[in-house]
Design a protein around this motif. Sequence first.
Motif: not given
Length: 261
Positions: A36-41
């Motif tokens: 989720r963090t990588a996707n948000a970035h």
Amino acid sequence: MENLRRRVPFKQDEDELDQQRVLDEQEQEAVIEKLRTANAHGNTQYQLMIQVLLGLSVTAQVFYLFTPTKRTPLANIFPVSGPSDSPLPLSTILTLIYIGVHINLLLLCRSPLFSLVFVEAPKPLPFDMTYAVSAELAALIRSEDKVVKKDYLVVDVRDDDFAGGNIVGCHNQPAGKFLLHVHDLVRKTKDVPLVIFHCALSQVRGPKAARIYNETRQRLFPEDSYEVAVLREGFTTFQAKYKDDPLLVEKWEAEYWSTDY
């Protein structure tokens, strides 16, 4: 026993081993949070690039709108020698529509430019759809500070296939009659900030019902602040993971799921 972590069928390749190791639920959540963090970035970078392109495009159209000769925007930036082009019929109206569409796209991208002009940024026209994964919904239901029908509501739009089990606390609103009851559903849930829809696979009925609900709620209560989501892969995947957890799945029948869906 309560401190033991229940094993669920969620696998991940390991570099050291040729085989796949089954992750437990806590490890699942760590992997999902990392993704989720990588996707948000990544989404932030894409949105920035889109906003720059839209801004340049709108700027070019504004130049065109206020140019008496009504030449193409590129001709205003890169002048060329030759006979002047005659403007297209209704070019001003078409340009205004073009600018309006691009402004809506900027709203969808949640551009910070609007915070400099408006106290509260206007809402874009409905376009995108939010998806929730099974682990996120499971964590929401298990949360002690979240109350069903107050903080969230799960709407199951399965029809005759509702038999065989369902998510605890869900509201069944069959897709076949959804249009007839969507106004009542919106009025009953107007104070619920999060409404999650699903069907068996969440490919057709669930997303369609979510879109209809969202459009109806925006029309009836335009000032509401809420979120509409769709459970990714529907109840079929959810029950496969959590059928043994009475806090998440109820009325589950093994006979109904004995064959592949």
